[in-house]
Design a protein around this motif. Structure first.
Motif, PDB file in Angstrom:
ATOM      1  N   ILE A 133      46.672-107.093  25.053  1.00 26.06           N
ATOM      2  CA  ILE A 133      46.557-106.027  26.040  1.00 26.06           C
ATOM      3  C   ILE A 133      45.284-105.238  25.751  1.00 26.06           C
ATOM      4  CG2 ILE A 133      47.622-103.897  26.905  1.00 26.06           C
ATOM      5  CD1 ILE A 133      49.324-106.322  27.533  1.00 26.06           C
ATOM      6  N   TRP A 134      44.572-104.893  26.787  1.00 22.27           N
ATOM      7  CA  TRP A 134      43.475-103.951  26.665  1.00 22.27           C
ATOM      8  C   TRP A 134      43.425-103.126  27.934  1.00 22.27           C
ATOM      9  CZ3 TRP A 134      42.659-109.176  27.095  1.00 22.27           C
ATOM     10  CH2 TRP A 134      41.970-109.622  28.217  1.00 22.27           C
ATOM     11  N   ILE A 135      42.800-101.986  27.850  1.00 26.84           N
ATOM     12  CA  ILE A 135      42.674-101.083  28.986  1.00 26.84           C
ATOM     13  C   ILE A 135      41.209-101.071  29.404  1.00 26.84           C
ATOM     14  CG2 ILE A 135      42.936 -98.697  29.780  1.00 26.84           C
ATOM     15  CD1 ILE A 135      45.088 -98.389  27.542  1.00 26.84           C
ATOM     16  N   GLU A 136      40.981-101.250  30.687  1.00 26.68           N
ATOM     17  CA  GLU A 136      39.629-101.222  31.228  1.00 26.68           C
ATOM     18  C   GLU A 136      39.439-100.015  32.138  1.00 26.68           C
ATOM     19  OE1 GLU A 136      38.717-104.858  33.284  1.00 26.68           O
ATOM     20  OE2 GLU A 136      38.737-106.046  31.446  1.00 26.68           O
ATOM     21  N   VAL A 137      38.211 -99.570  32.227  1.00 24.03           N
ATOM     22  CA  VAL A 137      37.820 -98.516  33.159  1.00 24.03           C
ATOM     23  C   VAL A 137      36.628 -99.061  33.945  1.00 24.03           C
ATOM     24  CG1 VAL A 137      36.911 -96.179  33.399  1.00 24.03           C
ATOM     25  CG2 VAL A 137      38.559 -96.689  31.584  1.00 24.03           C
ATOM     26  N   ASP A 138      36.805 -99.211  35.240  1.00 26.21           N
ATOM     27  CA  ASP A 138      35.746 -99.741  36.102  1.00 26.21           C
ATOM     28  C   ASP A 138      35.162-101.051  35.557  1.00 26.21           C
ATOM     29  OD1 ASP A 138      36.022 -97.560  37.836  1.00 26.21           O
ATOM     30  OD2 ASP A 138      34.543 -96.375  36.729  1.00 26.21           O
ATOM     31  N   GLY A 139      36.022-101.919  35.058  1.00 28.34           N
ATOM     32  CA  GLY A 139      35.593-103.222  34.562  1.00 28.34           C
ATOM     33  C   GLY A 139      35.063-103.223  33.138  1.00 28.34           C
ATOM     34  N   ASN A 140      35.030-102.065  32.486  1.00 29.26           N
ATOM     35  CA  ASN A 140      34.567-101.965  31.099  1.00 29.26           C
ATOM     36  C   ASN A 140      35.760-101.744  30.175  1.00 29.26           C
ATOM     37  OD1 ASN A 140      31.700-101.955  31.767  1.00 29.26           O
ATOM     38  ND2 ASN A 140      32.093 -99.928  32.606  1.00 29.26           N
ATOM     39  N   VAL A 141      35.745-102.414  29.028  1.00 31.81           N
ATOM     40  CA  VAL A 141      36.839-102.234  28.078  1.00 31.81           C
ATOM     41  C   VAL A 141      36.796-100.808  27.543  1.00 31.81           C
ATOM     42  CG1 VAL A 141      37.834-102.952  25.880  1.00 31.81           C
ATOM     43  CG2 VAL A 141      36.862-104.665  27.427  1.00 31.81           C
ATOM     44  N   PHE A 142      37.936-100.147  27.622  1.00 33.52           N
ATOM     45  CA  PHE A 142      38.102 -98.803  27.074  1.00 33.52           C
ATOM     46  C   PHE A 142      38.788 -98.903  25.715  1.00 33.52           C
ATOM     47  CE2 PHE A 142      41.088 -94.984  27.119  1.00 33.52           C
ATOM     48  CZ  PHE A 142      40.199 -94.143  26.494  1.00 33.52           C
ATOM     49  N   LEU A 143      39.971 -99.493  25.697  1.00 34.24           N
ATOM     50  CA  LEU A 143      40.717 -99.653  24.448  1.00 34.24           C
ATOM     51  C   LEU A 143      41.315-101.046  24.361  1.00 34.24           C
ATOM     52  CD1 LEU A 143      42.760 -96.339  24.037  1.00 34.24           C
ATOM     53  CD2 LEU A 143      40.787 -97.071  22.715  1.00 34.24           C
ATOM     54  N   VAL A 153      53.769-102.120  22.549  1.00 37.01           N
ATOM     55  CA  VAL A 153      55.165-102.359  22.148  1.00 37.01           C
ATOM     56  C   VAL A 153      56.037-102.603  23.368  1.00 37.01           C
ATOM     57  CG1 VAL A 153      57.207-101.282  21.120  1.00 37.01           C
ATOM     58  CG2 VAL A 153      55.014-101.152  19.945  1.00 37.01           C
ATOM     59  N   ASN A 154      55.883-101.787  24.402  1.00 35.63           N
ATOM     60  CA  ASN A 154      56.691-101.962  25.609  1.00 35.63           C
ATOM     61  C   ASN A 154      56.384-103.283  26.309  1.00 35.63           C
ATOM     62  OD1 ASN A 154      58.011 -99.539  25.209  1.00 35.63           O
ATOM     63  ND2 ASN A 154      56.643 -98.391  26.527  1.00 35.63           N
ATOM     64  N   SER A 155      55.129-103.692  26.282  1.00 37.44           N
ATOM     65  CA  SER A 155      54.746-104.979  26.889  1.00 37.44           C
ATOM     66  C   SER A 155      55.390-106.134  26.142  1.00 37.44           C
ATOM     67  CB  SER A 155      53.222-105.141  26.890  1.00 37.44           C
ATOM     68  OG  SER A 155      52.626-104.164  27.704  1.00 37.44           O
ATOM     69  N   TRP A 156      55.344-106.095  24.818  1.00 33.36           N
ATOM     70  CA  TRP A 156      55.944-107.174  24.029  1.00 33.36           C
ATOM     71  C   TRP A 156      57.453-107.243  24.244  1.00 33.36           C
ATOM     72  CZ3 TRP A 156      52.876-105.015  19.378  1.00 33.36           C
ATOM     73  CH2 TRP A 156      51.559-105.434  19.471  1.00 33.36           C
ATOM     74  N   LYS A 157      58.101-106.075  24.306  1.00 27.21           N
ATOM     75  CA  LYS A 157      59.550-106.061  24.557  1.00 27.21           C
ATOM     76  C   LYS A 157      59.860-106.687  25.912  1.00 27.21           C
ATOM     77  CE  LYS A 157      60.741-102.016  21.757  1.00 27.21           C
ATOM     78  NZ  LYS A 157      61.163-100.605  21.797  1.00 27.21           N
ATOM     79  N   HIS A 158      59.081-106.331  26.913  1.00 25.75           N
ATOM     80  CA  HIS A 158      59.278-106.897  28.249  1.00 25.75           C
ATOM     81  C   HIS A 158      59.068-108.411  28.230  1.00 25.75           C
ATOM     82  CE1 HIS A 158      59.167-107.371  32.577  1.00 25.75           C
ATOM     83  NE2 HIS A 158      58.016-108.003  32.446  1.00 25.75           N
ATOM     84  N   LEU A 159      58.019-108.871  27.580  1.00 28.39           N
ATOM     85  CA  LEU A 159      57.740-110.307  27.524  1.00 28.39           C
ATOM     86  C   LEU A 159      58.831-111.062  26.768  1.00 28.39           C
ATOM     87  CD1 LEU A 159      53.886-110.236  26.947  1.00 28.39           C
ATOM     88  CD2 LEU A 159      55.101-110.832  29.056  1.00 28.39           C
ATOM     89  N   ASP A 160      59.361-110.474  25.703  1.00 25.54           N
ATOM     90  CA  ASP A 160      60.458-111.105  24.972  1.00 25.54           C
ATOM     91  C   ASP A 160      61.674-111.294  25.875  1.00 25.54           C
ATOM     92  OD1 ASP A 160      58.971-111.289  22.655  1.00 25.54           O
ATOM     93  OD2 ASP A 160      59.865-109.505  21.713  1.00 25.54           O
ATOM     94  N   LYS A 161      61.935-110.325  26.738  1.00 30.40           N
ATOM     95  CA  LYS A 161      63.049-110.452  27.681  1.00 30.40           C
ATOM     96  C   LYS A 161      62.758-111.531  28.726  1.00 30.40           C
ATOM     97  CE  LYS A 161      64.541-105.658  27.272  1.00 30.40           C
ATOM     98  NZ  LYS A 161      64.563-104.341  27.932  1.00 30.40           N
ATOM     99  N   GLN A 162      61.515-111.628  29.158  1.00 30.56           N
ATOM    100  CA  GLN A 162      61.154-112.598  30.177  1.00 30.56           C
ATOM    101  C   GLN A 162      61.282-114.031  29.692  1.00 30.56           C
ATOM    102  OE1 GLN A 162      60.560-111.605  33.416  1.00 30.56           O
ATOM    103  NE2 GLN A 162      61.248-109.727  32.423  1.00 30.56           N
ATOM    104  N   VAL A 168      49.203 -93.779  22.923  1.00 29.02           N
ATOM    105  CA  VAL A 168      49.450 -94.342  24.256  1.00 29.02           C
ATOM    106  C   VAL A 168      49.249 -95.853  24.234  1.00 29.02           C
ATOM    107  CG1 VAL A 168      48.520 -94.462  26.610  1.00 29.02           C
ATOM    108  CG2 VAL A 168      48.947 -92.242  25.551  1.00 29.02           C
ATOM    109  N   PHE A 169      48.140 -96.301  23.646  1.00 31.25           N
ATOM    110  CA  PHE A 169      47.860 -97.739  23.583  1.00 31.25           C
ATOM    111  C   PHE A 169      48.954 -98.479  22.819  1.00 31.25           C
ATOM    112  CE2 PHE A 169      46.074-101.554  21.724  1.00 31.25           C
ATOM    113  CZ  PHE A 169      45.542-102.171  22.847  1.00 31.25           C
ATOM    114  N   GLU A 170      49.358 -97.952  21.684  1.00 29.20           N
ATOM    115  CA  GLU A 170      50.391 -98.613  20.881  1.00 29.20           C
ATOM    116  C   GLU A 170      51.731 -98.645  21.615  1.00 29.20           C
ATOM    117  OE1 GLU A 170      50.025 -96.693  17.032  1.00 29.20           O
ATOM    118  OE2 GLU A 170      48.643 -98.280  16.405  1.00 29.20           O
ATOM    119  N   THR A 171      52.061 -97.606  22.346  1.00 29.63           N
ATOM    120  CA  THR A 171      53.290 -97.591  23.139  1.00 29.63           C
ATOM    121  C   THR A 171      53.233 -98.656  24.234  1.00 29.63           C
ATOM    122  OG1 THR A 171      53.656 -95.250  22.692  1.00 29.63           O
ATOM    123  CG2 THR A 171      54.772 -96.167  24.615  1.00 29.63           C
ATOM    124  N   ILE A 172      52.109 -98.750  24.906  1.00 30.76           N
ATOM    125  CA  ILE A 172      51.943 -99.780  25.942  1.00 30.76           C
ATOM    126  C   ILE A 172      52.123-101.163  25.336  1.00 30.76           C
ATOM    127  CG2 ILE A 172      50.239-100.897  27.445  1.00 30.76           C
ATOM    128  CD1 ILE A 172      49.129 -98.036  27.987  1.00 30.76           C
TER     129      ILE A 172
END
Length: 110
Positions: A9-19, A96-105, A90-94
């Motif tokens: 997971i990474w966060i982008e702003v206007d196509g640029n990597v933020f985190l 962890v929540n993403s991994w939990k969701h993917l594990d369920k999927q 915020v990034f770490e929460t995103i």
């Protein structure tokens, strides 16, 4: 057998990597060492690369994430702003929540 979906997971702003993972590791190290130079060394990256990453994070943020001070009698330093500390959380929460969701999927396919 244990099935896992792997994702980065990474966060982008206007196509640029933020985190992303690497930038967050650098920010966490800076929070501990209070030094960009020490953090770069700790993570095995060049000072120049660390500087570029931090500049990119700050340039893509709505407010400063890191504040750098130039050396002097007491030496320089680098520190996270309260916003920077919040962005790590915020990034770490995103993540962890993403991994939990993917594990369920993945269970839907077994």
């Amino acid at each position: 057998m244990e099935y896992k979906i792997k994702s980065k997971i990474w966060i982008e702003v206007d196509g640029n990597v933020f985190l992303g993972d690497g930038r967050v590791k650098l920010l966490k190290s800076i929070n501990t060492t209070k030094s960009l130079s020490k953090s770069a060394k700790e993570l095995g990256i060049s000072y120049k690369k660390a500087w570029i990453l931090i500049e990119s994070v700050n340039n893509n943020a709505i407010e400063p994430v890191v504040i750098k001070s130039v050396g002097g009698v007491s030496g320089g330093g680098t520190k996270l702003t309260p916003y920077g500390v919040k962005m790590i959380a915020v990034f770490e929460t995103i993540n962890v929540n993403s991994w939990k969701h993917l594990d369920k999927q993945v269970l839907k396919f077994l």
